[in-house]
Design a protein around this motif. Structure first.
Motif, PDB file in Angstrom:
ATOM      1  N   PRO A  41       0.854  -1.251  -0.013  1.00 53.90           N
ATOM      2  CA  PRO A  41      -0.142   0.060  -0.056  1.00 53.90           C
ATOM      3  C   PRO A  41       0.825   1.311   0.097  1.00 53.90           C
ATOM      4  N   GLN A  42       0.139   2.586  -0.190  1.00 52.48           N
ATOM      5  CA  GLN A  42       0.797   3.633  -0.094  1.00 52.48           C
ATOM      6  C   GLN A  42       1.331   3.953   1.384  1.00 52.48           C
ATOM      7  N   GLY A  43       2.571   4.286   1.379  1.00 55.41           N
ATOM      8  CA  GLY A  43       2.964   4.909   2.750  1.00 55.41           C
ATOM      9  C   GLY A  43       3.978   3.685   3.488  1.00 55.41           C
ATOM     10  N   VAL A  44       4.454   2.758   2.717  1.00 54.43           N
ATOM     11  CA  VAL A  44       5.155   1.686   3.493  1.00 54.43           C
ATOM     12  C   VAL A  44       6.469   1.520   2.520  1.00 54.43           C
ATOM     13  N   VAL A  45       7.628   1.170   2.886  1.00 50.86           N
ATOM     14  CA  VAL A  45       8.882   0.910   2.376  1.00 50.86           C
ATOM     15  C   VAL A  45       8.811  -0.743   1.651  1.00 50.86           C
ATOM     16  N   GLU A  46       9.406  -0.788   0.798  1.00 54.13           N
ATOM     17  CA  GLU A  46       9.451  -2.097   0.156  1.00 54.13           C
ATOM     18  C   GLU A  46      10.931  -2.320  -0.620  1.00 54.13           C
TER      19      GLU A  46
END
Ligand code: SF4
Ligand code: SF4
Length: 276
Positions: A140-145
């Motif tokens: 989702p938006q707002g996370v680091v991957e």
């Protein structure tokens, strides 16, 4: 205990970006982002070698090298240490992963990672195609991957997508703690480097950048089975790991143990329809 790692043979890498693209497709990586990038050493651009043509005043000796780069799955991972909510963690098999449900998007891990391996979803991620080829949920938006060594494939006994889709056999994946695995043999046999070794992160990605040795085996199953015939590991007089003589192999005749020795077998590329 299993401890997964990757060897990248820069003498074999042809800079085709297949690893980068297959990673993106397999893992449903959003547009504008790459978990796996291929950097160019030498010229300023991907299609520009170092050196120069004689007519331009150069020696005529041109050189170009590629350095595929992704999460190095550091044994001593700074990103794990700084994550305030334990969203980034190291699995028992050494793979560094992110629990996207826990990630609060503080990006401490991005600042801590010396390899620039992580990306942040500033906006609602856009995917093309909508779904990846692997069974990997969109983040989702707002996370680091970041790269997971394709843990969803590894859990199924398969190699990462970048490994099976590399046409140059430049990527070798396996168990670093198994002395009979192909990655261990490469590391024992050839001079390998880890990126930014002075940082003390002990990356589990190792690079071979020396001269191509005659007879260096490819890593498909077929040629892998011939590995002992073409390498100094085969004759039993060199630095052959003693366990490699095949205590668990049903074929006790010739010491051919390399396929069985790999924790994760090589398999046909996703959707490729096989090798031949
Ligand atoms: S797929 Fe293989 S040859 Fe192509 S850039 Fe990646 S490592 Fe290099
Ligand atoms: S390369 Fe970066 S993201 Fe990957 S384990 Fe090391 S510090 Fe963490």
């Amino acid at each position: 205990m299993t401890n997964y790692g990757l060897v990248i043979d820069q003498e074999r890498c042809i800079g085709c970006q297949a690893c980068a693209v297959s990673c993106k497709q397999e893992n449903n990586v959003p547009m504008g982002q790459f978990w796996n990038r291929v950097l160019t050493e030498g010229g300023d651009k991907i299609d520009t070698p170092s050196g120069g043509y004689p007519e331009d005043g150069g020696s005529g000796s041109l050189d170009m090298q590629y350095q595929p780069t992704a999460c190095q799955h550091c044994e001593n991972a700074p990103c794990v240490k700084v994550c305030p909510v334990n969203a980034t963690y190291t699995r028992d098999d050494g793979i560094v992963e992110i629990d996207y449900d826990k990630c609060i998007g503080c990006r401490y891990c991005m600042a801590a990672c010396p390899y620039n391996a992580r990306v942040f979803n500033w906006d609602e991620p856009e995917h093309m195609p909508e779904e990846g080829t692997g069974d990997v949920a969109a983040r989702p938006q707002g996370v680091v991957e970041k790269c997971t060594f394709c843990s969803h494939r590894v859990d199924e006994g398969l190699d990462p997508a970048c490994v099976v889709n590399c046409p140059a056999d430049a990527r070798i994946f396996g168990d670093l703690d198994d002395e009979s695995s192909t990655v261990s043999k490469y590391i024992n046999e050839y001079e390998t480097d880890q990126l930014l070794e002075d940082r003390g992160t002990n990356p589990k990605t190792h690079y071979i950048s020396g001269e191509m040795s005659p007879g260096r085996p490819q890593t498909s199953d077929k040629l892998e089975s011939e590995l002992d015939d073409v390498s100094p590991w085969s004759d039993g007089t060199e630095d052959v790991p003693s366990e490699a003589s095949g205590s668990d192999s049903s074929d006790s005749g010739g010491g051919h143990h390399s396929i069985e020795g790999d924790a994760v077998p090589h398999v046909p590329a996703v959707g490729s329809g096989g090798d031949d």
